[in-house]
Design a protein around this motif. Structure first.
Motif, short mmCIF file in Angstrom:
data_model
loop_
_atom_site.label_atom_id
_atom_site.label_comp_id
_atom_site.label_asym_id
_atom_site.label_seq_id
_atom_site.Cartn_x
_atom_site.Cartn_y
_atom_site.Cartn_z
N GLU A 24 0.88 -1.18 0.00
CA GLU A 24 0.00 0.00 0.00
C GLU A 24 0.90 1.22 0.00
OE1 GLU A 24 -3.03 0.23 2.99
OE2 GLU A 24 -3.41 -1.92 2.87
N THR A 41 13.21 2.98 6.52
CA THR A 41 12.61 1.64 6.57
C THR A 41 12.62 1.11 7.99
OG1 THR A 41 13.41 1.17 4.33
CG2 THR A 41 12.80 -0.73 5.69
N THR A 85 7.78 -3.66 11.14
CA THR A 85 6.77 -3.42 12.17
C THR A 85 6.09 -4.69 12.65
OG1 THR A 85 5.07 -2.98 10.49
CG2 THR A 85 6.31 -1.08 11.35
N VAL A 121 6.34 -7.30 7.84
CA VAL A 121 5.67 -6.08 7.40
C VAL A 121 6.63 -4.92 7.62
CG1 VAL A 121 3.71 -4.52 7.71
CG2 VAL A 121 3.38 -7.00 7.92
N SER A 126 7.29 -0.71 7.26
CA SER A 126 6.76 0.65 7.15
C SER A 126 7.87 1.49 6.54
CB SER A 126 6.38 1.18 8.53
OG SER A 126 6.02 2.53 8.44
N GLN A 127 7.56 2.20 5.45
CA GLN A 127 8.59 2.96 4.77
C GLN A 127 8.10 4.37 4.44
OE1 GLN A 127 9.46 -0.48 1.86
NE2 GLN A 127 11.48 0.45 2.25
N THR A 178 4.53 7.40 1.64
CA THR A 178 4.60 6.36 2.66
C THR A 178 4.15 5.03 2.05
OG1 THR A 178 2.34 6.78 3.43
CG2 THR A 178 4.12 7.95 4.56
N THR A 224 3.34 0.70 3.20
CA THR A 224 3.34 -0.48 4.05
C THR A 224 3.47 -1.66 3.10
OG1 THR A 224 1.92 0.59 5.67
CG2 THR A 224 2.06 -1.82 5.76
N GLN A 272 4.06 -5.84 2.82
CA GLN A 272 4.12 -7.17 3.42
C GLN A 272 4.96 -8.07 2.51
OE1 GLN A 272 0.66 -9.78 3.43
NE2 GLN A 272 1.07 -10.24 5.58
#
Length: 141
Positions: free
Chosen positions: A68, A85, A88, A96, A98-99, A110, A112, A114
């Motif tokens: 996403e 990076t 999470t 997963v 978060s970037q 931004t 996310t 997986q």
């Protein structure tokens, strides 16, 4: 896009080149996925995980299962961008991330992402090895 520097904190600095942009000099939206891929790769490398070695020696690879992304501001030709990076969540066979993409203090995008761990030959999901899980858990934010 070329890599200028990286460090163990999860940051990768890149410069935007002509090949990364559209005719207006704005970074083409799909290229953020490439930027984030490089961020994850360098994040793993900073932890001591070489993905090629992992695939050859442990028959383990990471593949994106779901992504996403949200766009906030445009990056332009010659901008210097910092990709941040963090991992999470760590499950049996997924991670997963978060970037974020930053230009100075300005948040550009931004994501996310997986990532699933698969067998390098069969491409079927497999569990993270205990040693890799322990290493990743130390970096969990």
């Amino acid at each position: 896009m070329t890599t200028d520097s990286s460090n163990a904190s999860g940051d990768l600095t890149i410069r935007v080149y002509y090949e990364d942009t559209d005719t207006g000099g704005v970074v083409y939206y799909a290229n953020y996925l490439k930027f984030f891929e490089r961020g994850r790769t360098e994040w793993l490398r900073a932890l001591g995980v070489d993905q090629h070695t992992l695939a050859v020696q442990e028959q383990m690879m990471f593949v994106v299962r779901h992504a996403e992304i949200a766009y906030r501001q445009a990056a332009h030709l010659d901008d210097q961008i910092r990709i941040h990076t963090d991992v999470t969540d760590i499950r049996a066979s997924t991670l997963v991330f978060s970037q974020q993409a930053w230009r100075g203090t300005e948040l550009l995008s931004t994501a996310t992402v997986q990532v699933c761990v698969v067998h390098a030959v069969s491409f079927k999901p497999i569990r993270l090895s205990t040693s890799l899980r322990d290493l990743l858990n130390k970096a969990l934010h």
